[in-house]
Design a protein around this motif. Structure first.
Motif, PDB file in Angstrom:
ATOM      1  N   GLY A 255       3.429 -11.873   1.439  1.00 37.12           N
ATOM      2  CA  GLY A 255       2.846 -10.533   1.411  1.00 37.12           C
ATOM      3  C   GLY A 255       2.141 -10.224   2.712  1.00 37.12           C
ATOM      4  N   HIS A 256       2.306  -9.001   3.208  1.00 36.92           N
ATOM      5  CA  HIS A 256       1.755  -8.605   4.511  1.00 36.92           C
ATOM      6  C   HIS A 256       0.251  -8.375   4.408  1.00 36.92           C
ATOM      7  CE1 HIS A 256       1.315  -6.574   8.347  1.00 36.92           C
ATOM      8  NE2 HIS A 256       2.591  -6.852   8.627  1.00 36.92           N
ATOM      9  N   PRO A 257      -0.523  -8.805   5.419  1.00 38.77           N
ATOM     10  CA  PRO A 257      -1.981  -8.596   5.368  1.00 38.77           C
ATOM     11  C   PRO A 257      -2.411  -7.137   5.376  1.00 38.77           C
ATOM     12  CG  PRO A 257      -1.304  -9.589   7.463  1.00 38.77           C
ATOM     13  CD  PRO A 257      -0.123  -9.656   6.559  1.00 38.77           C
TER      14      PRO A 257
ATOM     15  N   GLY B 245      -0.849  -7.770  -2.124  1.00 36.93           N
ATOM     16  CA  GLY B 245      -1.893  -8.375  -1.312  1.00 36.93           C
ATOM     17  C   GLY B 245      -1.289  -9.189  -0.183  1.00 36.93           C
ATOM     18  N   TRP B 246      -2.134  -9.979   0.482  1.00 39.21           N
ATOM     19  CA  TRP B 246      -1.698 -10.872   1.553  1.00 39.21           C
ATOM     20  C   TRP B 246      -1.592 -12.278   1.001  1.00 39.21           C
ATOM     21  CZ3 TRP B 246      -5.428 -13.521   5.390  1.00 39.21           C
ATOM     22  CH2 TRP B 246      -4.729 -14.293   6.324  1.00 39.21           C
TER      23      TRP B 246
ATOM     24  N   ASP C 241      -4.870 -21.942   3.040  1.00 39.06           N
ATOM     25  CA  ASP C 241      -3.816 -20.940   2.899  1.00 39.06           C
ATOM     26  C   ASP C 241      -4.075 -20.194   1.595  1.00 39.06           C
ATOM     27  OD1 ASP C 241      -2.843 -22.676   0.787  1.00 39.06           O
ATOM     28  OD2 ASP C 241      -1.831 -23.844   2.325  1.00 39.06           O
ATOM     29  N   GLY C 242      -3.126 -19.360   1.153  1.00 42.91           N
ATOM     30  CA  GLY C 242      -3.290 -18.675  -0.129  1.00 42.91           C
ATOM     31  C   GLY C 242      -3.199 -17.173  -0.019  1.00 42.91           C
ATOM     32  N   GLY C 243      -3.811 -16.495  -1.005  1.00 41.11           N
ATOM     33  CA  GLY C 243      -3.675 -15.051  -1.077  1.00 41.11           C
ATOM     34  C   GLY C 243      -4.973 -14.322  -1.348  1.00 41.11           C
TER      35      GLY C 243
END
Length: 374
Positions: A208-210, A225-226, A345-347
């Motif tokens: 997913g793009h920031p 989301g990112w 890392d993560g979202g």
């Protein structure tokens, strides 16, 4: 990296709407018919048998500076509009009327035509001159148009010649707010897409793009989301410090330009929907950059010595809105850019940077700030 304006656009006026239109990606249902004919997922007008051509007026979900369009004719293979043009307007006030509800099979009435004529949309500046569209086959349905237009846009007039169907109109650009209407004593989300925030760079956007983090409202799902890929340099056994923050060698980052230089007073980091894939921790850095310095940072992938800690490392929780105020924030001067860093890392679904825009003083003028009011 252009921001996609949210799909909260409003149909203000159309000359004809023989078939209904939707916001979701186009689809084709072979057996779907209505009393007006084959159901098509988009805007389709009847076969015109009177002088003129069909057109509609659309209010953008976010006023802004437009860089391009995608006129998508998906599935309109024998009934697409052969030609279109696009005009743009910037209205000081919202249109006095909108077309609501299911208008399938309806056309504009004489009174509606008279009302919309007051907008003078037929003489609005032309962003896309009369151009041919390709039919809705999968290999040619996306008709892209690059735009060079330096004025703020709130409404579009989409003309089809003479009639036909269009599945989707995508408008690409950057949100621009009229900052003259915002008090310097008013807290606003300085990084919001609607206020002109832009994602300028990132380390990873596998899932997913920031730029999604500065979108409208709370995220609908994880895709809104990112989210990064899992880092491969994670230790085989994880260790934590006294605060419970994992000690890892790597991290991911995303850089944003604020919509307006400002003094940030509070931060929201929302991990909504990220329950087993949220970051362990985050921190935020900020700096003040001139356009020349920004260009240098882009060339060095944002490895600038000007970054200063705005928010020290914070342990994150799953599916939760994290609030940080003046007690946690470490900067007391205005900034123009921020870098969100997550470890390992993560979202993250949303990032909000609440603060007050600063006026364009002589000091700012000497640094050649760009005023984002057109």
């Amino acid at each position: 990296n252009l921001n996609v304006m949210p799909s909260s656009n409003t149909l203000v006026f159309c000359t004809d709407n023989n078939r209904q239109n939707y916001r979701e990606p186009p689809q084709f249902i072979t057996s779907a018919f209505t009393e007006f004919g084959k159901w098509m997922d988009g805007w389709e007008t009847r076969r015109k048998r009177t002088p003129g051509h069909d057109w509609c007026i659309i209010q953008l979900g976010v006023p802004g500076l437009i860089h391009g369009f995608d006129v998508d004719t998906s599935f309109f293979t024998g009934n697409h509009s052969p030609y279109i043009s696009i005009q743009a307007g910037c209205l000081d006030q919202e249109s006095p009327f909108t077309l609501e509800g299911d208008r399938t099979g309806m056309a504009a009435s004489d009174s509606q035509m008279a009302a919309v004529a007051k907008l003078g949309s037929e003489v609005w500046p032309e962003l896309v001159s009369v151009s041919q569209l390709q039919p809705g086959y999968s290999d040619c349905c996306h008709n892209y148009f690059k735009v060079s237009f330096s004025r703020r846009v709130t409404h579009l007039r989409l003309n089809m010649y003479p009639d036909g169907g269009i599945a989707r109109l995508r408008v690409y650009g950057v949100g621009l707010r009229d900052w003259s209407s915002v008090s310097t004593d008013q807290d606003v989300d300085l990084v919001a897409l609607t206020n002109g925030g832009v994602c300028l760079g990132y380390s990873d956007a596998h899932f997913g793009h920031p730029r999604n983090m500065i979108g409208l409202g709370r995220a609908a799902n994880m895709a809104d989301g990112w989210e990064t890929a899992r880092r491969l340099d994670r230790p085989k056994k994880l260790q934590a410090d006294q605060r419970g923050i994992l000690q890892v060698p790597g991290w991911e980052w995303a850089v944003f330009r604020l919509g307006h230089p400002g003094l940030i007073s509070s931060v929201e980091v929302d991990t909504n929907h990220f329950k087993g894939n949220f970051p362990d921790s985050c921190r935020i850095e900020a700096c003040t950059l001139t356009p020349e310095e920004k260009a240098q940072c882009i060339g060095s992938r944002w490895n600038s010595g000007k970054w200063r800690v705005l928010l020290p490392p914070q342990k994150l929780r799953p599916h939760h809105i994290h609030h940080y105020g003046k007690m946690e924030l470490k900067l007391s001067h205005p900034v123009t850019h921020v870098r969100l860093i997550i470890a390992p890392d993560g979202g993250i679904s949303r990032l909000r940077l609440w603060g007050r825009p600063i006026p364009f003083t002589a000091t700012l003028a000497s640094k050649k700030w760009t005023v984002y009011k057109l």
